[in-house]
Design a protein around this motif. Structure first.
Motif, PDB file in Angstrom:
ATOM      1  N   GLY A 137       0.819  -1.196   0.000  1.00 18.74           N
ATOM      2  CA  GLY A 137       0.000   0.000   0.000  1.00 18.74           C
ATOM      3  C   GLY A 137       0.851   1.243   0.000  1.00 18.74           C
ATOM      4  O   GLY A 137       2.070   1.205   0.207  1.00 18.74           O
ATOM      5  N   GLU A 138       0.194   2.351  -0.251  1.00 19.21           N
ATOM      6  CA  GLU A 138       0.867   3.643  -0.309  1.00 19.21           C
ATOM      7  C   GLU A 138      -0.087   4.707   0.219  1.00 19.21           C
ATOM      8  O   GLU A 138      -1.303   4.648  -0.046  1.00 19.21           O
ATOM      9  CB  GLU A 138       1.261   3.944  -1.756  1.00 19.21           C
ATOM     10  CG  GLU A 138       2.087   5.198  -1.957  1.00 19.21           C
ATOM     11  CD  GLU A 138       2.471   5.394  -3.409  1.00 19.21           C
ATOM     12  OE1 GLU A 138       2.195   6.484  -3.942  1.00 19.21           O
ATOM     13  OE2 GLU A 138       3.034   4.446  -4.002  1.00 19.21           O
ATOM     14  N   PHE A 139       0.437   5.662   0.970  1.00 20.88           N
ATOM     15  CA  PHE A 139      -0.402   6.732   1.515  1.00 20.88           C
ATOM     16  C   PHE A 139       0.369   8.042   1.482  1.00 20.88           C
ATOM     17  O   PHE A 139       1.567   8.081   1.781  1.00 20.88           O
ATOM     18  CB  PHE A 139      -0.842   6.436   2.948  1.00 20.88           C
ATOM     19  CG  PHE A 139      -1.653   7.545   3.556  1.00 20.88           C
ATOM     20  CD1 PHE A 139      -2.983   7.721   3.196  1.00 20.88           C
ATOM     21  CD2 PHE A 139      -1.086   8.423   4.470  1.00 20.88           C
ATOM     22  CE1 PHE A 139      -3.741   8.752   3.734  1.00 20.88           C
ATOM     23  CE2 PHE A 139      -1.832   9.455   5.019  1.00 20.88           C
ATOM     24  CZ  PHE A 139      -3.172   9.623   4.655  1.00 20.88           C
ATOM     25  N   GLN A 140      -0.341   9.125   1.103  1.00 24.31           N
ATOM     26  CA  GLN A 140       0.248  10.462   1.058  1.00 24.31           C
ATOM     27  C   GLN A 140      -0.727  11.461   1.688  1.00 24.31           C
ATOM     28  O   GLN A 140      -1.939  11.382   1.455  1.00 24.31           O
ATOM     29  CB  GLN A 140       0.523  10.888  -0.386  1.00 24.31           C
ATOM     30  CG  GLN A 140       1.495  10.008  -1.135  1.00 24.31           C
ATOM     31  CD  GLN A 140       1.563  10.383  -2.600  1.00 24.31           C
ATOM     32  OE1 GLN A 140       0.771   9.907  -3.404  1.00 24.31           O
ATOM     33  NE2 GLN A 140       2.494  11.253  -2.961  1.00 24.31           N
ATOM     34  N   ARG A 141      -0.165  12.390   2.449  1.00 27.63           N
ATOM     35  CA  ARG A 141      -0.975  13.474   3.018  1.00 27.63           C
ATOM     36  C   ARG A 141      -0.229  14.784   2.830  1.00 27.63           C
ATOM     37  O   ARG A 141       0.922  14.932   3.254  1.00 27.63           O
ATOM     38  CB  ARG A 141      -1.248  13.267   4.502  1.00 27.63           C
ATOM     39  CG  ARG A 141      -2.143  14.355   5.119  1.00 27.63           C
ATOM     40  CD  ARG A 141      -2.228  14.209   6.628  1.00 27.63           C
ATOM     41  NE  ARG A 141      -3.202  15.132   7.203  1.00 27.63           N
ATOM     42  CZ  ARG A 141      -2.962  16.410   7.495  1.00 27.63           C
ATOM     43  NH1 ARG A 141      -1.755  16.921   7.252  1.00 27.63           N
ATOM     44  NH2 ARG A 141      -3.901  17.171   8.027  1.00 27.63           N
ATOM     45  N   GLY A 142      -0.880  15.721   2.163  1.00 34.50           N
ATOM     46  CA  GLY A 142      -0.267  17.008   1.903  1.00 34.50           C
ATOM     47  C   GLY A 142      -1.075  18.145   2.493  1.00 34.50           C
ATOM     48  O   GLY A 142      -2.309  18.086   2.555  1.00 34.50           O
ATOM     49  N   PHE A 143      -0.380  19.163   2.939  1.00 31.76           N
ATOM     50  CA  PHE A 143      -1.025  20.376   3.457  1.00 31.76           C
ATOM     51  C   PHE A 143      -0.485  21.567   2.686  1.00 31.76           C
ATOM     52  O   PHE A 143       0.731  21.751   2.583  1.00 31.76           O
ATOM     53  CB  PHE A 143      -0.751  20.559   4.945  1.00 31.76           C
ATOM     54  CG  PHE A 143      -1.301  21.849   5.506  1.00 31.76           C
ATOM     55  CD1 PHE A 143      -2.666  21.976   5.758  1.00 31.76           C
ATOM     56  CD2 PHE A 143      -0.470  22.933   5.753  1.00 31.76           C
ATOM     57  CE1 PHE A 143      -3.186  23.161   6.264  1.00 31.76           C
ATOM     58  CE2 PHE A 143      -0.977  24.128   6.254  1.00 31.76           C
ATOM     59  CZ  PHE A 143      -2.343  24.241   6.507  1.00 31.76           C
ATOM     60  N   GLN A 144      -1.394  22.360   2.122  1.00 32.18           N
ATOM     61  CA  GLN A 144      -0.990  23.488   1.298  1.00 32.18           C
ATOM     62  C   GLN A 144      -1.709  24.755   1.742  1.00 32.18           C
ATOM     63  O   GLN A 144      -2.919  24.756   1.966  1.00 32.18           O
ATOM     64  CB  GLN A 144      -1.319  23.217  -0.171  1.00 32.18           C
ATOM     65  CG  GLN A 144      -1.043  24.405  -1.089  1.00 32.18           C
ATOM     66  CD  GLN A 144      -1.366  24.109  -2.530  1.00 32.18           C
ATOM     67  OE1 GLN A 144      -0.592  23.468  -3.217  1.00 32.18           O
ATOM     68  NE2 GLN A 144      -2.514  24.574  -2.999  1.00 32.18           N
ATOM     69  N   THR A 145      -0.942  25.832   1.870  1.00 28.33           N
ATOM     70  CA  THR A 145      -1.531  27.161   2.013  1.00 28.33           C
ATOM     71  C   THR A 145      -1.412  27.851   0.667  1.00 28.33           C
ATOM     72  O   THR A 145      -0.329  27.893   0.070  1.00 28.33           O
ATOM     73  CB  THR A 145      -0.816  27.980   3.100  1.00 28.33           C
ATOM     74  OG1 THR A 145       0.571  28.147   2.745  1.00 28.33           O
ATOM     75  CG2 THR A 145      -0.902  27.283   4.450  1.00 28.33           C
TER      76      THR A 145
END
Length: 762
Positions: free
Chosen positions: A419-427
């Motif tokens: 499996g693969e997981f990504q979490r991004g936070f952008q302003t």
């Protein structure tokens, strides 16, 4: 006296000579291991100079009995440098460590679908761009090398402004790279929001490229465009210092300084690159610096640890699109007017840090695991013709896969789970652009992007040389958008878009017809959610109606070698049906907006051919080969209704029906070499209505040089080249469905470059 028969004498002599015959034989026992990870090599050839030969067992072991006068044993294995044993009387187990080396074309292994098999045993449309192709061109970009691959087109709307299409996927990518998943050394380069900042890498950072075309479904998760696996340059055995310098037309400068160290225990590359370019057009300068640290540590027989660190500082200017009249009058000009590119200082500055850590662990001969973790930080400052954007991205992610090698009866089977997981936070903030400086705030957003999938794959080696693969992935994506401020309304809101979880299957069969020819067929489905930029364009609107693309791909192909390996060929035919197709169109302000338009029908043929006339280091001309590719694309819109106009049956925007590349490589024993390349592209529809087309073009390039091993382990290379040798006028990176007819992004006319490279073995 009775005479003894003659055969009695022969029997006595034979009995008396048996001990002497036994003494004249030597039995050698040994094992053959991979020098890099100490793993056994099954099937390695152990050959005596007298002709006796055995193959190593699954544990790498062998036993061979040879005459006493045997001079040596030759140990060889596909893809490894051979070694010899001369002390055959050594007591105990003879251990031989073979070092991996670059494989020949017939032997090349690919990572695609995580099978790590030779290309001839991999079912799927995969193209490999090795160092020999990348090095044929200057290191300003990888565009020319990528465009030698059938079915793939890479554009530069401006220097360092990349756009990439695999089988027509440019349709939804007016700028940047979307709908294609990229990995660098096994670690995701594509962010959770669906975009990839490939321009943060320098062309000199890349040592090998694998391109998987169409929906790869299983082990790489969601996607309808394809997957690209990038590998950094690797150190050779020993320590090496290298310095490169290139200069060319229109103020082009490129510098590389690197240190590499390779051994049985570790592989380390530290590389600094800088590229500067004044630009062919107004407002098209580039300044990029990249620091790359890539390492692998072979800590034990079971464990390999890899680490990547990439720091990039990139600035490039955006000249903007031109109308047909402007393009003909002066292709070097930038977009003009009150909101022109020069007046508004249209440009992008990106600073990025990408850190990745990967471990490969082999529990035993049956089980192994690969796990990677990564984090990135990226800042983007983008004054545009009509607005000013400032974005900051932070992201964490990970990937893990578990491989189990087993048997079903006598048939070998490999199972892969992960499996693969990504979490991004952008302003993300947008402002009015006042001559290149931010003015009044328009919007202020925070975006949380999540993307992940789990997958399973089974691969079984059936009788009669057939390899069957079945795979499945479960994909999910989500965006949470918080608008903190909007100047026009002053309103605030939260919007969450959670796309429905989708199953993407893949089935494939491969049949080895002969040792050098195989055929393959596959069917796979893909799903590609909109990117964050498609849901939230820079004009401040919120595109809540945009749906994910879904498609199914059918393909069959044949690849292999003939004429004693001199002729290579790879032919693939495919049919891809895409639903909820996303297309882009510019509004009056030049901002790209997106919508779903029904379906597309995409059928095509991709071919690669090569013939090596000479490949013998002992000859005065030791290399002479020709190779090339051809792509036919019959891509059409289906069920496309735009307002009152039915566009069904129109050609797919941005796709040339015919493209071709022809190349010649020659080298001599004294070190002189020559590379010739010619690329053709058919006319390209620039609007969905098919009312405007970019002209077809034929562009040629040449590179020549001299490479020589000097005393004291010094290698010198002097080179020079010409791009666009025939001074063709063409547009590379056309703006599709552009407002105001600004479709054209002119490419440079005839231009020159030259440089030198120094390598020193410590």
């Amino acid at each position: 006296m009775k005479t003894t028969p003659f055969y009695i004498f022969l029997l006595i002599l034979l009995l008396l000579g048996m001990p002497q015959l036994l003494l004249a034989q030597i039995t050698v026992k040994g094992e053959v291991l991979n020098a890099r990870n100490q793993q056994p090599l099954e099937g390695a050839s152990v050959t005596a100079n007298t002709g006796a030969q055995v193959l190593t067992a699954p544990d790498g072991g062998y036993t061979i009995t040879v005459p006493e006068n045997t001079a040596f044993l030759l140990i060889s294995y596909l893809g490894f440098a051979p070694d010899t044993i001369t002390d055959l009387r050594q007591q105990g187990l003879q251990q031989t460590l073979l070092r991996p080396q670059a494989a020949t074309l017939q032997e090349v292994k690919v990572q695609g679908y995580e099978t790590n098999r030779p290309l001839l045993q991999t079912a799927g449309a995969i193209s490999v761009i090795g160092s020999e192709v990348l090095n044929r061109f200057n290191e300003s970009s990888i565009v020319r090398a990528v465009n030698t691959v059938p079915g793939v087109r890479m554009d530069e709307r401006a220097p360092a402004s990349y756009r990439l299409s695999i089988r027509g996927s440019t349709l939804r990518s007016p700028y940047g790279i979307r709908n294609i998943k990229l990995y660098f050394n096994g670690i995701p380069l594509t962010e959770a929001n669906g975009t990839t900042a490939l321009n943060l890498l320098d062309a000199a950072n890349i040592g090998n490229i694998e391109i998987l075309k169409g929906p790869t479904a299983s082990v790489y998760g969601a996607g309808t465009g394809g997957t690209i696996l990038l590998e950094p340059k690797r150190a050779t055995d020993g320590q090496e210092l290298q310095v490169n310098a290139t200069t060319g037309s229109y103020g082009f400068r490129h510098y590389v300084a690197s240190y590499s160290s390779g051994s049985d225990k570790a592989n380390l590359l530290v590389q600094y690159t800088r590229q500067q370019y004044d630009g062919y057009r107004e407002q098209s300068a580039v300044d990029r610096q990249v620091l790359l640290l890539s390492s692998e540590f072979y800590t034990s027989e079971k464990r390999t640890i890899a680490a990547n660190f990439i720091y990039s500082d990139l600035y490039y200017e955006l000249p903007g699109g031109l109308t047909q009249e402007q393009y003909v009058q002066n292709p070097r000009q930038a977009r003009g007017g009150l909101f022109g590119s020069v007046a508004q200082h249209a440009s992008i500055r990106q600073d990025g840090i990408n850190i990745g850590l990967k471990q490969e662990y082999r529990f035993n001969n049956s089980w192994q695991n690969t796990t990677s973790l990564y984090g990135l930080h990226r800042f983007k400052d983008n004054p545009f013709n009509t607005d000013y954007e400032r974005n900051t991205n932070q992201e964490l992610g990970g990937r893990s896969s578990l491989v189990y090698n087993s048997h079903i009866g006598s048939m070998a089977a490999t199972y892969t789970f992960g499996g693969e997981f990504q979490r991004g936070f952008q302003t993300a903030r947008t402002y009015d652009n006042k001559g290149g400086t931010p003015d009044s705030l328009r919007t202020d957003d925070e975006v949380i992007s999540k993307a992940g999938f789990v997958f399973a794959q089974a691969e079984v080696e059936l009788p009669a040389g057939i390899i069957a693969t079945a795979a499945l992935s479960l994909n999910d994506a989500q965006y949470k958008i918080t608008r903190l401020r909007q100047a026009a309304s002053g309103g605030q809101y939260e919007y969450t878009r959670d796309f429905k979880t989708v199953l993407s299957p893949r089935l494939a069969l491969l049949k080895r017809i002969t040792r050098q020819i195989s055929v393959h067929a596959s069917v796979s489905s893909g799903f590609s959610p909109p990117t964050e930029e498609e849901i939230l364009p820079s004009d401040g609107s919120l595109n809540t109606a945009l749906e994910a693309e879904k498609g199914t791909n059918y393909e069959a192909g044949i690849r292999g070698f003939a004429g004693h390996g001199k002729l290579s060929f790879d032919v693939v035919g495919f049919y891809f049906r895409l639903k909820e197709t996303i297309v882009s169109r510019q509004d009056v302000s030049g901002v790209a907006v997106f919508r779903n338009v029904g379906a597309t029908s995409q059928a095509g043929l991709e071919t690669s051919l090569g013939y090596t006339f000479i490949n013998d280091p002992a000859l005065p001309i030791n290399l002479l080969k020709v190779w090339g590719s051809y792509t036919y694309s019959h891509f059409r819109f289906k069920d496309y209704q735009k307002d009152d106009t039915d566009l069904s049956g129109n050609k797919l925007t941005g796709v040339a029906p015919n493209t071709a590349t022809l190349a010649l490589d020659a080298a001599t024993k004294p070190g002189l070499y020559l590379n010739l390349t010619a690329s053709y592209a058919d006319e390209i529809p620039l609007t969905d209505e098919n009312t405007v087309f970019a002209d077809s073009y034929l562009v040629m390039g040449v590179r020549a040089g001299w490479r020589k091993q000097l005393p004291k382990q010094l290698v010198l290379e002097i080179f020079g080249g010409v791009d666009n040798l025939t001074d063709e006028k063409y547009s590379l990176g056309n703006d599709l469905n552009a407002f105001g007819g600004r479709y054209y992004q002119p490419a440079p006319n005839r231009n020159y470059y030259g440089g030198l490279s120094l390598k020193y073995k410590l």
